[in-house]
Design a protein around this motif. Structure first.
Motif, mmCIF file in Angstrom:
data_model
loop_
_atom_site.group_PDB
_atom_site.id
_atom_site.type_symbol
_atom_site.label_atom_id
_atom_site.label_comp_id
_atom_site.label_asym_id
_atom_site.label_seq_id
_atom_site.Cartn_x
_atom_site.Cartn_y
_atom_site.Cartn_z
ATOM 1 N N ALA A 41 -24.313 -6.872 21.180
ATOM 2 C CA ALA A 41 -24.049 -5.921 22.262
ATOM 3 C C ALA A 41 -23.831 -6.649 23.582
ATOM 4 N N TRP A 42 -24.653 -7.643 23.867
ATOM 5 C CA TRP A 42 -24.499 -8.421 25.109
ATOM 6 C C TRP A 42 -23.179 -9.199 25.112
ATOM 7 N N VAL A 43 -22.844 -9.792 23.980
ATOM 8 C CA VAL A 43 -21.604 -10.559 23.889
ATOM 9 C C VAL A 43 -20.400 -9.632 24.061
ATOM 10 N N GLN A 44 -20.450 -8.470 23.461
ATOM 11 C CA GLN A 44 -19.345 -7.511 23.612
ATOM 12 C C GLN A 44 -19.182 -7.082 25.068
ATOM 13 N N ARG A 45 -20.292 -6.864 25.765
ATOM 14 C CA ARG A 45 -20.215 -6.518 27.195
ATOM 15 C C ARG A 45 -19.562 -7.642 27.995
ATOM 16 N N ALA A 46 -19.958 -8.866 27.696
ATOM 17 C CA ALA A 46 -19.378 -10.019 28.397
ATOM 18 C C ALA A 46 -17.885 -10.121 28.122
ATOM 19 N N GLN A 47 -17.488 -9.897 26.887
ATOM 20 C CA GLN A 47 -16.066 -9.953 26.538
ATOM 21 C C GLN A 47 -15.282 -8.846 27.223
ATOM 22 N N ARG A 48 -15.844 -7.634 27.282
ATOM 23 C CA ARG A 48 -15.154 -6.529 27.966
ATOM 24 C C ARG A 48 -14.978 -6.834 29.441
ATOM 25 N N LEU A 49 -16.010 -7.382 30.064
ATOM 26 C CA LEU A 49 -15.913 -7.727 31.481
ATOM 27 C C LEU A 49 -14.869 -8.813 31.697
ATOM 28 N N ALA A 50 -14.900 -9.845 30.882
ATOM 29 C CA ALA A 50 -13.935 -10.940 31.034
ATOM 30 C C ALA A 50 -12.506 -10.431 30.852
ATOM 31 N N THR A 51 -12.291 -9.558 29.884
ATOM 32 C CA THR A 51 -10.963 -8.996 29.650
ATOM 33 C C THR A 51 -10.525 -8.117 30.807
ATOM 34 N N ALA A 52 -11.401 -7.252 31.287
ATOM 35 C CA ALA A 52 -11.062 -6.358 32.388
ATOM 36 C C ALA A 52 -10.714 -7.139 33.650
ATOM 37 N N VAL A 53 -11.478 -8.180 33.922
ATOM 38 C CA VAL A 53 -11.224 -8.983 35.119
ATOM 39 C C VAL A 53 -9.922 -9.770 34.981
ATOM 40 N N ALA A 54 -9.677 -10.329 33.794
ATOM 41 C CA ALA A 54 -8.421 -11.061 33.584
ATOM 42 C C ALA A 54 -7.220 -10.139 33.789
ATOM 43 N N GLU A 55 -7.312 -8.919 33.299
ATOM 44 C CA GLU A 55 -6.223 -7.959 33.486
ATOM 45 C C GLU A 55 -6.059 -7.592 34.968
ATOM 46 N N ALA A 56 -7.166 -7.412 35.659
ATOM 47 C CA ALA A 56 -7.102 -7.080 37.084
ATOM 48 C C ALA A 56 -6.523 -8.230 37.898
ATOM 49 N N LEU A 57 -6.860 -9.454 37.535
ATOM 50 C CA LEU A 57 -6.323 -10.622 38.243
ATOM 51 C C LEU A 57 -4.815 -10.745 38.029
ATOM 52 N N ARG A 58 -4.347 -10.383 36.843
ATOM 53 C CA ARG A 58 -2.906 -10.434 36.561
ATOM 54 C C ARG A 58 -2.164 -9.317 37.268
ATOM 55 N N GLY A 59 -2.859 -8.160 37.404
ATOM 56 C CA GLY A 59 -2.218 -6.940 37.851
ATOM 57 C C GLY A 59 -1.944 -6.810 39.268
ATOM 58 N N ALA B 125 -15.827 -1.494 34.686
ATOM 59 C CA ALA B 125 -15.271 -0.168 34.956
ATOM 60 C C ALA B 125 -14.301 -0.185 36.140
ATOM 61 N N ALA B 126 -14.500 -1.053 37.105
ATOM 62 C CA ALA B 126 -13.645 -1.082 38.301
ATOM 63 C C ALA B 126 -13.476 -2.509 38.821
ATOM 64 N N PRO B 127 -12.949 -3.405 37.999
ATOM 65 C CA PRO B 127 -12.874 -4.798 38.451
ATOM 66 C C PRO B 127 -11.893 -5.022 39.596
ATOM 67 N N ALA B 128 -10.820 -4.259 39.653
ATOM 68 C CA ALA B 128 -9.827 -4.478 40.716
ATOM 69 C C ALA B 128 -10.448 -4.249 42.090
ATOM 70 N N GLU B 129 -11.290 -3.237 42.194
ATOM 71 C CA GLU B 129 -11.959 -2.960 43.470
ATOM 72 C C GLU B 129 -12.864 -4.118 43.873
ATOM 73 N N ALA B 130 -13.642 -4.628 42.928
ATOM 74 C CA ALA B 130 -14.534 -5.749 43.223
ATOM 75 C C ALA B 130 -13.734 -7.003 43.547
ATOM 76 N N LEU B 131 -12.667 -7.241 42.783
ATOM 77 C CA LEU B 131 -11.862 -8.437 43.012
ATOM 78 C C LEU B 131 -11.137 -8.402 44.346
ATOM 79 N N SER B 132 -10.864 -7.205 44.854
ATOM 80 C CA SER B 132 -10.189 -7.097 46.149
ATOM 81 C C SER B 132 -11.062 -7.652 47.273
ATOM 82 N N GLN B 133 -12.349 -7.797 47.019
ATOM 83 C CA GLN B 133 -13.264 -8.346 48.015
ATOM 84 C C GLN B 133 -13.225 -9.876 48.067
ATOM 85 N N LEU B 134 -12.563 -10.493 47.096
ATOM 86 C CA LEU B 134 -12.462 -11.953 47.082
ATOM 87 C C LEU B 134 -11.421 -12.383 48.099
#
Length: 85
Positions: A67-85, A22-31
């Motif tokens: 359901a678990w695999v879909q959650r993992a895929q959504r997280l991986a996609t959201a984080v990849a987009e945030a890392l690019r952005g 839901a908010a990967p950019a915020e979490a990634l900003s802590q890296l």
């Protein structure tokens, strides 16, 4: 493995860091370093496959596994987009 632990939260098991789709950019900003960002990217690259294997090993019903695999895929996609952005 982190150069600097990104989280400030602690639970009964010790320090934790939440990375949610839901908010990967915020979490990634802590890296703090490129190494830390690369570490997370590498983990998320294999997360869907690991989730598939773990859900199967745990004996989850097919619907729950998906359901678990879909959650993992959504997280991986959201984080990849945030890392690019």
């Amino acid at each position: 493995m982190f150069d600097r632990w990104p989280g400030a939260q602690v639970d009964n098991f010790g320090p934790l860091w939440r990375l949610e789709h839901a908010a990967p950019a915020e979490a990634l900003s802590q890296l703090a370093t490129p190494h830390d960002r690369a570490l997370i990217a590498a983990v998320l690259d294999v997360l869907p496959a690991l989730t598939t294997r773990a859900a199967g090993t745990a004996g989850l019903a097919e619907e729950d596994q998906q359901a678990w695999v879909q959650r993992a895929q959504r997280l991986a996609t959201a984080v990849a987009e945030a890392l690019r952005g």
